[in-house]
Design an enzyme around this catalytic site. Structure first.
Site, PDB file in Angstrom:
ATOM      1  CB  CYS A 130      48.223  38.965  34.728  1.00 38.65           C
ATOM      2  SG  CYS A 130      47.972  39.265  36.497  1.00 38.65           S
ATOM      3  CE  LYS A 195      42.594  41.547  39.063  1.00 41.06           C
ATOM      4  NZ  LYS A 195      43.150  40.248  38.638  1.00 41.06           N
ATOM      5  NE  ARG A 205      48.236  40.659  43.961  1.00 41.32           N
ATOM      6  CZ  ARG A 205      48.545  41.881  43.569  1.00 41.32           C
ATOM      7  NH1 ARG A 205      49.656  42.444  44.010  1.00 41.32           N
ATOM      8  NH2 ARG A 205      47.762  42.528  42.746  1.00 41.32           N
ATOM      9  CE  LYS A 248      39.932  40.743  41.967  1.00 41.81           C
ATOM     10  NZ  LYS A 248      40.765  39.784  41.320  1.00 41.81           N
ATOM     11  CB  SER A 274      41.425  38.145  49.516  1.00 43.75           C
ATOM     12  OG  SER A 274      42.326  39.041  48.892  1.00 43.75           O
ATOM     13  CE1 TYR A 313      38.178  34.124  48.141  1.00 39.47           C
ATOM     14  CE2 TYR A 313      37.886  36.509  48.256  1.00 39.47           C
ATOM     15  CZ  TYR A 313      38.447  35.394  47.662  1.00 39.47           C
ATOM     16  OH  TYR A 313      39.261  35.547  46.575  1.00 39.47           O
TER      17      TYR A 313
HETATM   18  C1  PBG Z   1      44.529  36.977  39.385  1.00 43.57           C
HETATM   19  C2  PBG Z   1      43.523  37.382  40.392  1.00 43.57           C
HETATM   20  C3  PBG Z   1      43.688  38.143  41.563  1.00 43.57           C
HETATM   21  C4  PBG Z   1      42.464  38.130  42.219  1.00 43.57           C
HETATM   22  C5  PBG Z   1      41.583  37.416  41.429  1.00 43.57           C
HETATM   23  N1  PBG Z   1      42.247  36.972  40.283  1.00 43.57           N
HETATM   24  C6  PBG Z   1      44.890  38.765  42.140  1.00 43.57           C
HETATM   25  C7  PBG Z   1      45.588  39.847  41.439  1.00 43.57           C
HETATM   26  O1  PBG Z   1      45.147  40.391  40.426  1.00 43.57           O
HETATM   27  O2  PBG Z   1      46.667  40.158  41.906  1.00 43.57           O
HETATM   28  C8  PBG Z   1      42.169  38.765  43.556  1.00 43.57           C
HETATM   29  C9  PBG Z   1      41.048  38.165  44.324  1.00 43.57           C
HETATM   30  C10 PBG Z   1      40.979  38.547  45.748  1.00 43.57           C
HETATM   31  O3  PBG Z   1      41.763  39.357  46.279  1.00 43.57           O
HETATM   32  O4  PBG Z   1      40.092  38.012  46.413  1.00 43.57           O
HETATM   33  N2  PBG Z   1      44.877  37.912  38.434  1.00 43.57           N
END
Ligand code: PBG
Length: 325
Positions: A130, A195, A205, A248, A274, A313
């Site tokens: 990231c 997060k 992913r 999250k 997800s 979703y």
């Molecule tokens: C990007 C990002 C992610 C998600 C949202 N923005 C993936 C991660 O951090 O690896 C995950 C969303 C989801 O799982 O629905 N940094």
């Protein structure tokens, strides 16, 4: 309040009574629909572990966004899948990047739907982290400028709100300053403030082609074991200028949603990610659970814990179910 003087069942005996005493009601107003956008025309790639979700080219994206607006959903969260990746994620802040193009088209075609953009570099870097990688390490301060440029280019394209999800320290302040210097002081920031480094992101992913090529995200995303640290993260982001604080994932972290709601005075968003969606869909497919009921129960629980809004979703299914009820 002791039995037999008090009988809790009295007030549960009929639907009118249950409606009168119901404490939490989910409405379409609470929902944000995440969408994936990819280049090309007439592309609609299904995502295996996320039934009902697709990588959309801009034409299909616009159609789905319109349907979301018609179902009463106030906002979408946009994730881009670029056609090229490089070490500095240049496609993330290109004027004609996939998100920038999609935002312009959406604001043209569905102006009353709010477009929030996910601001991160992981879909755009060839290593999938990231931020910028120096000698195998994700370099915090070197990433800030690129994140701010990405947010700025989204806002310049017309994004109504930007949502940094990278978890670099200091990025909210950097983005706020950059937007303000460019006269974009009215564009809010929804910070992915809390997060976690979660295995629940697996299906995403795949969908966004953003898995790290080496290592994992533990040096920047939070340890699932930590709760107190969530307060520090959220407090920092609030002080740096975040307008909305996100937690999250959602379901395994409802205690955190609750604490952030109690301890901070900003709107709270929860991201029902997800993997949370995939589990419900898979069990429903097997006939093991009643999918629509589990969906509404999930959303109600997230709101009950204190979320003012939910990224999910399920947004389209839920909005339609609420409308048809
Ligand atoms: C990007 C990002 C992610 C998600 C949202 N923005 C993936 C991660 O951090 O690896 C995950 C969303 C989801 O799982 O629905 N940094």
């Amino acid at each position: 309040m002791l039995f037999p003087d008090y009988r809790p069942r009295r007030i549960r005996q009929s639907e009118p009574f249950r409606r009168l005493v119901r404490e939490t009601v989910v409405t379409a107003d609470d929902l944000i629909l995440p969408l994936f956008v990819i280049g090309g025309k007439d592309v609609k790639n299904s995502i295996d572990a996320m039934p009902g979700h697709f990588q959309f080219s801009i034409d299909h994206l616009t159609r789905t966004a319109k349907a979301a607006h018609e179902a009463g959903i106030p906002a979408v969260m946009l994730f881009g899948i670029p056609d090229k990746k490089d070490p500095l994620a240049t496609a993330a802040y290109a004027r004609d990047g996939i998100v920038q193009k999609a935002v312009r088209e959406l604001k043209n075609r569905v102006p009353d739907l709010a477009v929030i953009t996910d601001v991160c570099l992981c879909q755009y870097t060839d290593h999938g982290h990231c931020g910028v990688v120096e000698k195998g390490i994700v370099d915090n301060d070197a990433s800030l400028d690129l994140l701010a440029r990405t947010a700025l280019s989204h806002a310049n394209a017309g994004a109504d709100m930007v949502a940094p999800s990278d978890m670099m320290d200091g990025r909210v302040a950097e983005i706020r300053n950059t937007l303000d210097e460019e006269g974009l002081e009215s564009v809010p920031i929804m910070s992915y403030a809390v997060k976690y480094c979660s295995a629940f992101y697996g299906p995403f992913r795949q969908a966004a082609h953003s898995a790290p090529k080496f290592g994992d995200r533990r040096t920047y995303q939070m340890d699932p074991a930590n709760g107190q640290e969530a307060i520090r993260e959220a407090t920092m982001d609030a002080e740096e200028g975040a307008d909305i604080l996100m937690v999250k994932p959602a379901l395994p972290y409802l205690d955190i949603v609750y604490r952030i709601r109690q301890e901070l005075d900003l709107p709270v968003a929860a991201y029902n990610v997800s993997g949370e969606y995939a589990m419900v869909k898979a069990a429903e497919e097997k006939g093991w659970i009643d999918g629509p009921r589990v969906m509404m129960e999930t959303l109600t629980a997230i709101k009950r814990a204190g979320a003012d809004m939910i990224l999910t979703y399920f947004a389209m299914d839920a909005a339609r179910a609420l409308r048809d009820r």
